[in-house]
Design a protein around this motif. Sequence first.
Motif, short mmCIF file in Angstrom:
data_model
loop_
_atom_site.label_atom_id
_atom_site.label_comp_id
_atom_site.label_asym_id
_atom_site.label_seq_id
_atom_site.Cartn_x
_atom_site.Cartn_y
_atom_site.Cartn_z
N LEU A 265 0.86 -1.17 0.00
CA LEU A 265 0.00 0.00 0.00
C LEU A 265 0.90 1.23 0.00
CD1 LEU A 265 -2.82 1.30 0.29
CD2 LEU A 265 -2.52 1.12 2.76
N PHE A 266 0.61 2.17 -0.88
CA PHE A 266 1.36 3.41 -0.98
C PHE A 266 0.39 4.55 -0.68
CE2 PHE A 266 3.40 0.34 -3.63
CZ PHE A 266 4.75 0.63 -3.64
N ILE A 267 0.68 5.33 0.36
CA ILE A 267 -0.19 6.44 0.74
C ILE A 267 0.54 7.76 0.46
CG2 ILE A 267 -1.51 7.55 2.58
CD1 ILE A 267 -1.49 4.82 4.04
N PHE A 268 0.08 8.47 -0.57
CA PHE A 268 0.64 9.79 -0.88
C PHE A 268 -0.10 10.82 -0.03
CE2 PHE A 268 1.96 7.31 -4.40
CZ PHE A 268 3.13 7.89 -4.85
N VAL B 181 3.75 -4.31 3.36
CA VAL B 181 4.40 -3.02 3.57
C VAL B 181 3.39 -1.92 3.30
CG1 VAL B 181 6.24 -1.47 2.82
CG2 VAL B 181 6.64 -3.92 2.83
N ILE B 182 3.42 -0.89 4.14
CA ILE B 182 2.61 0.31 3.91
C ILE B 182 3.59 1.46 3.76
CG2 ILE B 182 0.85 1.87 4.84
CD1 ILE B 182 -0.19 -0.57 6.49
N TRP B 183 3.73 1.93 2.52
CA TRP B 183 4.62 3.04 2.23
C TRP B 183 3.89 4.35 2.51
CZ3 TRP B 183 9.58 2.15 1.39
CH2 TRP B 183 9.96 0.89 0.94
N CYS B 184 4.43 5.14 3.41
CA CYS B 184 3.85 6.43 3.77
C CYS B 184 4.72 7.51 3.14
CB CYS B 184 3.78 6.56 5.29
SG CYS B 184 2.77 5.25 6.03
N GLY C 71 6.92 -8.50 -6.88
CA GLY C 71 6.08 -7.61 -7.69
C GLY C 71 4.60 -7.91 -7.58
N GLY C 72 4.09 -8.04 -6.38
CA GLY C 72 2.68 -8.35 -6.18
C GLY C 72 1.76 -7.17 -6.38
N ILE C 73 0.67 -7.18 -5.68
CA ILE C 73 -0.36 -6.15 -5.78
C ILE C 73 0.18 -4.83 -5.23
CG2 ILE C 73 -2.62 -5.44 -4.92
CD1 ILE C 73 -3.31 -8.46 -4.86
N ARG C 74 -0.12 -3.75 -5.95
CA ARG C 74 0.23 -2.40 -5.49
C ARG C 74 -1.02 -1.54 -5.50
NH1 ARG C 74 5.49 -1.85 -9.25
NH2 ARG C 74 6.89 -3.13 -7.99
N LEU C 75 -1.35 -1.00 -4.36
CA LEU C 75 -2.49 -0.12 -4.21
C LEU C 75 -1.97 1.26 -3.84
CD1 LEU C 75 -5.57 0.26 -4.03
CD2 LEU C 75 -5.40 -0.48 -1.65
N PHE C 76 -2.33 2.27 -4.63
CA PHE C 76 -1.86 3.64 -4.43
C PHE C 76 -3.03 4.51 -3.99
CE2 PHE C 76 0.70 1.63 -7.67
CZ PHE C 76 2.00 1.90 -7.26
N ILE C 77 -2.93 5.11 -2.82
CA ILE C 77 -3.95 6.05 -2.34
C ILE C 77 -3.37 7.45 -2.52
CG2 ILE C 77 -5.25 6.91 -0.36
CD1 ILE C 77 -5.22 4.08 0.77
N LEU C 78 -4.05 8.27 -3.29
CA LEU C 78 -3.61 9.64 -3.51
C LEU C 78 -4.45 10.57 -2.64
CD1 LEU C 78 -2.36 8.08 -5.89
CD2 LEU C 78 -2.62 10.16 -7.23
N ALA C 79 -3.99 10.78 -1.42
CA ALA C 79 -4.65 11.68 -0.47
C ALA C 79 -3.99 13.05 -0.61
CB ALA C 79 -4.54 11.14 0.95
N VAL C 80 -4.05 13.57 -1.83
CA VAL C 80 -3.38 14.82 -2.18
C VAL C 80 -4.36 15.69 -2.97
CG1 VAL C 80 -1.08 13.78 -2.21
CG2 VAL C 80 -2.43 13.82 -4.30
N LYS C 81 -3.98 16.93 -3.21
CA LYS C 81 -4.84 17.82 -3.98
C LYS C 81 -4.97 17.29 -5.41
CE LYS C 81 -0.90 20.76 -4.86
NZ LYS C 81 -0.25 22.01 -4.68
N PRO C 82 -6.12 17.51 -6.04
CA PRO C 82 -6.35 16.98 -7.40
C PRO C 82 -5.29 17.40 -8.42
CG PRO C 82 -8.41 17.72 -6.47
CD PRO C 82 -7.32 18.14 -5.50
N GLU C 83 -4.70 18.57 -8.25
CA GLU C 83 -3.68 19.03 -9.19
C GLU C 83 -2.45 18.12 -9.18
OE1 GLU C 83 -4.65 21.51 -6.56
OE2 GLU C 83 -6.42 21.61 -7.82
N ALA C 84 -2.27 17.34 -8.12
CA ALA C 84 -1.10 16.46 -8.02
C ALA C 84 -1.36 15.08 -8.65
CB ALA C 84 -0.70 16.29 -6.56
N PHE C 85 -2.61 14.76 -8.98
CA PHE C 85 -2.93 13.42 -9.50
C PHE C 85 -2.10 13.06 -10.73
CE2 PHE C 85 -7.62 13.42 -7.84
CZ PHE C 85 -7.16 13.37 -6.53
N ARG D 204 -3.55 -0.60 -8.66
CA ARG D 204 -4.80 0.15 -8.52
C ARG D 204 -4.52 1.53 -7.93
NH1 ARG D 204 -7.19 -2.94 -11.61
NH2 ARG D 204 -8.42 -4.68 -10.88
N LEU D 205 -5.24 2.51 -8.43
CA LEU D 205 -5.18 3.87 -7.90
C LEU D 205 -6.47 4.19 -7.18
CD1 LEU D 205 -3.83 5.76 -11.05
CD2 LEU D 205 -2.56 5.35 -8.95
N LEU D 206 -6.36 4.82 -6.02
CA LEU D 206 -7.51 5.32 -5.28
C LEU D 206 -7.31 6.81 -5.09
CD1 LEU D 206 -7.60 2.51 -2.63
CD2 LEU D 206 -9.47 3.05 -4.16
#
Length: 158
Positions: free
Chosen positions: A8-11, A38-41, A99-113, A134-136
Amino acid sequence: MSGIEAELFIFGATGDLAVKKILPALQQWHGEESPFSVIWCLGRRPLDNDGYCDLVEEKGGLHLNRAMRDRLRYHRLEFENQPTYDSLHRLSKTENDRGGIRLFILAVKPEAFVPVTSRLHRAGLFSRGDQRHRLLFEKPSTRTRVSFEAAMYGLGGQ
Protein backbone atom coordinates in the motif's frame (compact mmCIF):
# COMPACT_ATOMS: atom_id res chain seq x y z
CA MET A 1 -5.48 -11.63 0.65
CA SER A 2 -3.55 -13.98 2.85
CA GLY A 3 -0.37 -15.23 1.20
CA ILE A 4 -0.46 -12.51 -1.48
CA GLU A 5 2.29 -9.92 -1.56
CA ALA A 6 0.55 -6.56 -1.40
CA GLU A 7 1.97 -3.09 -0.91
CA LEU A 8 0.00 0.00 0.00
CA PHE A 9 1.36 3.41 -0.98
CA ILE A 10 -0.19 6.44 0.74
CA PHE A 11 0.64 9.79 -0.88
CA GLY A 12 0.03 12.74 1.44
CA ALA A 13 0.84 10.54 4.43
CA THR A 14 1.39 13.43 6.85
CA GLY A 15 -2.00 14.98 6.10
CA ASP A 16 -5.16 14.64 8.16
CA LEU A 17 -6.81 12.08 5.89
CA ALA A 18 -3.92 9.63 6.23
CA VAL A 19 -3.12 10.29 9.87
CA LYS A 20 -6.64 10.58 11.28
CA LYS A 21 -8.62 8.27 8.98
CA ILE A 22 -6.66 5.86 6.78
CA LEU A 23 -4.05 4.57 9.24
CA PRO A 24 -6.46 4.20 12.20
CA ALA A 25 -8.90 2.35 9.93
CA LEU A 26 -6.16 0.01 8.70
CA GLN A 27 -5.05 -0.72 12.24
CA GLN A 28 -8.58 -1.24 13.55
CA TRP A 29 -9.74 -3.24 10.54
CA HIS A 30 -6.89 -5.69 10.47
CA GLY A 31 -5.40 -5.58 13.95
CA GLU A 32 -2.47 -7.96 13.82
CA GLU A 33 -3.40 -9.38 10.39
CA SER A 34 -3.00 -7.11 7.40
CA PRO A 35 -3.26 -7.80 3.70
CA PHE A 36 -0.32 -5.41 3.23
CA SER A 37 3.20 -6.63 3.81
CA VAL A 38 4.40 -3.02 3.57
CA ILE A 39 2.61 0.31 3.91
CA TRP A 40 4.62 3.04 2.23
CA CYS A 41 3.85 6.43 3.77
CA LEU A 42 4.92 9.15 1.37
CA GLY A 43 5.25 12.79 2.24
CA ARG A 44 7.40 15.87 1.84
CA ARG A 45 8.51 16.19 5.45
CA PRO A 46 12.06 15.14 6.34
CA LEU A 47 11.18 12.24 8.68
CA ASP A 48 12.42 8.74 9.33
CA ASN A 49 10.15 5.80 10.24
CA ASP A 50 10.20 6.52 13.98
CA GLY A 51 9.61 10.24 13.42
CA TYR A 52 6.67 9.44 11.18
CA CYS A 53 5.14 7.04 13.71
CA ASP A 54 5.54 9.71 16.41
CA LEU A 55 3.79 12.24 14.16
CA VAL A 56 0.90 9.83 13.52
CA GLU A 57 0.47 9.13 17.23
CA GLU A 58 0.64 12.80 18.21
CA LYS A 59 -1.41 14.30 15.37
CA GLY A 60 -3.86 11.43 15.00
CA GLY A 61 -4.28 10.57 18.68
CA LEU A 62 -3.57 6.96 17.81
CA HIS A 63 -1.33 4.38 19.44
CA LEU A 64 0.27 2.35 16.65
CA ASN A 65 0.57 -1.30 17.60
CA ARG A 66 3.76 -3.22 16.91
CA ALA A 67 2.33 -5.03 13.87
CA MET A 68 1.40 -1.69 12.27
CA ARG A 69 4.74 -0.06 13.11
CA ASP A 70 6.56 -3.00 11.57
CA ARG A 71 4.71 -2.54 8.26
CA LEU A 72 5.11 1.24 7.96
CA ARG A 73 7.90 2.67 5.83
CA TYR A 74 8.16 6.45 5.56
CA HIS A 75 9.74 7.81 2.38
CA ARG A 76 10.28 11.49 1.70
CA LEU A 77 8.93 12.23 -1.74
CA GLU A 78 8.49 15.47 -3.63
CA PHE A 79 5.62 15.13 -6.13
CA GLU A 80 7.57 16.80 -8.95
CA ASN A 81 10.92 15.03 -8.31
CA GLN A 82 11.38 11.90 -10.47
CA PRO A 83 14.49 10.62 -8.63
CA THR A 84 12.45 10.23 -5.42
CA TYR A 85 10.06 7.91 -7.29
CA ASP A 86 12.98 5.96 -8.73
CA SER A 87 14.39 5.59 -5.22
CA LEU A 88 10.98 4.43 -3.96
CA HIS A 89 10.88 1.79 -6.70
CA ARG A 90 14.30 0.46 -5.67
CA LEU A 91 13.21 0.33 -2.01
CA SER A 92 9.95 -1.36 -2.97
CA LYS A 93 11.80 -4.05 -4.92
CA THR A 94 13.96 -4.69 -1.85
CA GLU A 95 10.87 -5.15 0.34
CA ASN A 96 8.77 -7.06 -2.19
CA ASP A 97 10.83 -8.62 -4.95
CA ARG A 98 7.91 -10.66 -6.32
CA GLY A 99 6.08 -7.61 -7.69
CA GLY A 100 2.68 -8.35 -6.18
CA ILE A 101 -0.36 -6.15 -5.78
CA ARG A 102 0.23 -2.40 -5.49
CA LEU A 103 -2.49 -0.12 -4.21
CA PHE A 104 -1.86 3.64 -4.43
CA ILE A 105 -3.95 6.05 -2.34
CA LEU A 106 -3.61 9.64 -3.51
CA ALA A 107 -4.65 11.68 -0.47
CA VAL A 108 -3.38 14.82 -2.18
CA LYS A 109 -4.84 17.82 -3.98
CA PRO A 110 -6.35 16.98 -7.40
CA GLU A 111 -3.68 19.03 -9.19
CA ALA A 112 -1.10 16.46 -8.02
CA PHE A 113 -2.93 13.42 -9.50
CA VAL A 114 -1.39 13.62 -12.97
CA PRO A 115 2.18 14.47 -11.88
CA VAL A 116 2.14 11.67 -9.28
CA THR A 117 0.69 9.01 -11.57
CA SER A 118 2.97 10.00 -14.46
CA ARG A 119 6.05 9.73 -12.28
CA LEU A 120 4.88 6.42 -10.77
CA HIS A 121 4.58 5.07 -14.30
CA ARG A 122 8.00 6.41 -15.35
CA ALA A 123 9.62 4.83 -12.29
CA GLY A 124 8.10 1.44 -13.11
CA LEU A 125 5.90 1.35 -10.00
CA PHE A 126 2.54 1.65 -11.75
CA SER A 127 1.40 0.20 -15.06
CA ARG A 128 -2.05 1.22 -16.28
CA GLY A 129 -2.75 -2.18 -17.86
CA ASP A 130 -1.49 -4.26 -14.93
CA GLN A 131 -4.47 -5.71 -13.02
CA ARG A 132 -2.33 -5.85 -9.86
CA HIS A 133 -1.96 -2.06 -9.78
CA ARG A 134 -4.80 0.15 -8.52
CA LEU A 135 -5.18 3.87 -7.90
CA LEU A 136 -7.51 5.32 -5.28
CA PHE A 137 -8.25 9.04 -5.28
CA GLU A 138 -9.27 11.05 -2.25
CA LYS A 139 -11.78 13.10 -4.22
CA PRO A 140 -12.85 13.48 -7.81
CA SER A 141 -11.31 16.31 -9.80
CA THR A 142 -14.17 16.50 -12.31
CA ARG A 143 -17.90 15.80 -12.46
CA THR A 144 -18.07 12.78 -14.76
CA ARG A 145 -16.09 9.58 -15.25
CA VAL A 146 -15.38 10.51 -18.87
CA SER A 147 -13.95 13.92 -17.96
CA PHE A 148 -11.99 12.39 -15.07
CA GLU A 149 -10.42 9.79 -17.39
CA ALA A 150 -9.71 12.47 -19.97
CA ALA A 151 -7.95 14.60 -17.37
CA MET A 152 -6.02 11.61 -15.98
CA TYR A 153 -4.83 10.33 -19.32
CA GLY A 154 -4.20 13.72 -20.91
CA LEU A 155 -7.04 13.48 -23.39
CA GLY A 156 -8.19 17.05 -22.80
CA GLY A 157 -11.75 16.37 -21.54
CA GLN A 158 -13.95 18.85 -19.72
